[in-house]
Design an enzyme around this catalytic site. Sequence first.
Site, PDB file in Angstrom:
ATOM      1  N   HIS A  36      -2.577  -4.174 -12.582  1.00 26.98           N
ATOM      2  CA  HIS A  36      -2.953  -2.765 -12.430  1.00 26.98           C
ATOM      3  C   HIS A  36      -1.991  -1.908 -13.232  1.00 26.98           C
ATOM      4  CE1 HIS A  36       0.196  -3.138  -9.431  1.00 26.98           C
ATOM      5  NE2 HIS A  36       0.151  -1.866  -9.106  1.00 26.98           N
ATOM      6  N   HIS A  56       0.082   0.606 -12.537  1.00 27.45           N
ATOM      7  CA  HIS A  56       1.334   1.229 -12.105  1.00 27.45           C
ATOM      8  C   HIS A  56       2.432   0.698 -13.031  1.00 27.45           C
ATOM      9  CE1 HIS A  56      -0.260   2.311  -7.860  1.00 27.45           C
ATOM     10  NE2 HIS A  56      -0.338   3.336  -8.693  1.00 27.45           N
ATOM     11  N   ASP A  58       5.450  -0.222 -13.032  1.00 25.64           N
ATOM     12  CA  ASP A  58       6.316  -1.385 -12.793  1.00 25.64           C
ATOM     13  C   ASP A  58       5.606  -2.704 -13.087  1.00 25.64           C
ATOM     14  OD1 ASP A  58       4.739  -0.641 -10.558  1.00 25.64           O
ATOM     15  OD2 ASP A  58       5.989  -1.794  -9.188  1.00 25.64           O
ATOM     16  N   HIS A  59       4.318  -2.633 -13.455  1.00 24.11           N
ATOM     17  CA  HIS A  59       3.579  -3.862 -13.758  1.00 24.11           C
ATOM     18  C   HIS A  59       3.200  -3.994 -15.233  1.00 24.11           C
ATOM     19  CE1 HIS A  59       3.035  -5.264  -9.562  1.00 24.11           C
ATOM     20  NE2 HIS A  59       3.351  -3.998  -9.357  1.00 24.11           N
ATOM     21  N   HIS A  93      -5.607  -1.516  -3.398  1.00 24.15           N
ATOM     22  CA  HIS A  93      -4.369  -0.800  -3.719  1.00 24.15           C
ATOM     23  C   HIS A  93      -4.738   0.654  -4.025  1.00 24.15           C
ATOM     24  CE1 HIS A  93      -0.190  -0.587  -4.672  1.00 24.15           C
ATOM     25  NE2 HIS A  93      -0.326  -0.486  -5.976  1.00 24.15           N
ATOM     26  N   ASP A 128       0.122  -5.996  -6.021  1.00 26.25           N
ATOM     27  CA  ASP A 128       0.138  -4.962  -5.000  1.00 26.25           C
ATOM     28  C   ASP A 128      -1.161  -4.912  -4.190  1.00 26.25           C
ATOM     29  OD1 ASP A 128       2.307  -4.674  -6.592  1.00 26.25           O
ATOM     30  OD2 ASP A 128       2.183  -2.488  -6.732  1.00 26.25           O
ATOM     31  N   HIS A 172       8.032  -8.467  -5.193  1.00 25.80           N
ATOM     32  CA  HIS A 172       7.803  -7.018  -5.233  1.00 25.80           C
ATOM     33  C   HIS A 172       8.622  -6.304  -4.161  1.00 25.80           C
ATOM     34  CE1 HIS A 172       5.401  -3.220  -5.522  1.00 25.80           C
ATOM     35  NE2 HIS A 172       5.284  -3.608  -6.766  1.00 25.80           N
TER      36      HIS A 172
HETATM   37 ZN   LIG Z   1       1.246  -0.691  -7.577  1.00 28.51          ZN
END
Ligand SMILES: [Zn+2]
Length: 305
Positions: free
Chosen positions: A62, A64, A66-67, A142, A212, A270
């Site tokens: 996804h 976000h 941090d990914h 999510h 997530d 995570h």
């Molecule tokens: Zn996320």
Amino acid sequence: MSFKITILGSSGALPAYGRFTTAQLVEVQSRYFLVDCGEGAQMQLMRLQVNFHRINHVFISHLHGDHYLGLMGLIFTMHLQRRVNDLHIYSHRGLDEIITTHLRYSRSAPNFKIIFHLLEKGVREIIFEDDALTVETIPLSHRIRCSGFLFKEKLKPRRIDKTKLPPGLLIQQIAGLNHGHDIRDEDGAILYTNDSLTLEPRKSRSYAYCSDTVFDEGLAAQLRDIDLLYHEATFMTDEELKARDTYHSTARQAATVAKLANVNKLLLGHFSARYKDLTPVLEEAKSIFNNSELAIEGQEFIIQE
Ligand SMILES: [Zn+2]
């Protein structure tokens, strides 16, 4: 034959205490796959001396940051190192636009082709397949469109049992055994059945990556009996409400999914930056599902045949 998961990053949202944001290298029968690409992923690949030009497929769960924020750096390095192979990137909508915008404003045209594959929202689909394995999406719940990924080896052929091979077989007959055929005489009558000269196939291994997601018992039905499950465990039970509000899970909830799905082993990751020491996170999971481990940077998890 290899089936190995290398943890490049295990931190949720922010890097913390030496932990990098989420990324993993999945190796199946000598094929390399990158799963999520948090900031610093390329430095982790370099530190672990991974030849990242062998990565031809990148799966982003996804959008976000941090990914995926490590992906531009990795692409530019691949370009500077004169990569030539196509790079396939699988993602929900938007990543193609983000990447092409970067490239446009830096007036860079990579030496290699980037091929984008769009993931469907809320649908389980096979997105990669070759003669050794398939990769399927696992729809997750999510705050934005999000998918996990299930790596599954295909059924393997039966193996010739050399101790049972009768003398004098022709090479074509032995090759036929490898393809599941029986040994027949000139008139077509069966001399030896395939089963009598071969052993059970080696088992087909599987790895599920659930990035997530809010706690969802229903997920277990999609993960039944797999060998290794990575499930996010951003929080512990004392933050269960916060987990629900932010569409994340606790260590206890991750373990509950692992138990319901009857997986062999659970990997937790995570982690929130609030946890310096992860021992209590692991203990919480183990109280529900004993075969749990922390996904720590640099660690390799091998699934045996
Ligand atoms: Zn996320």
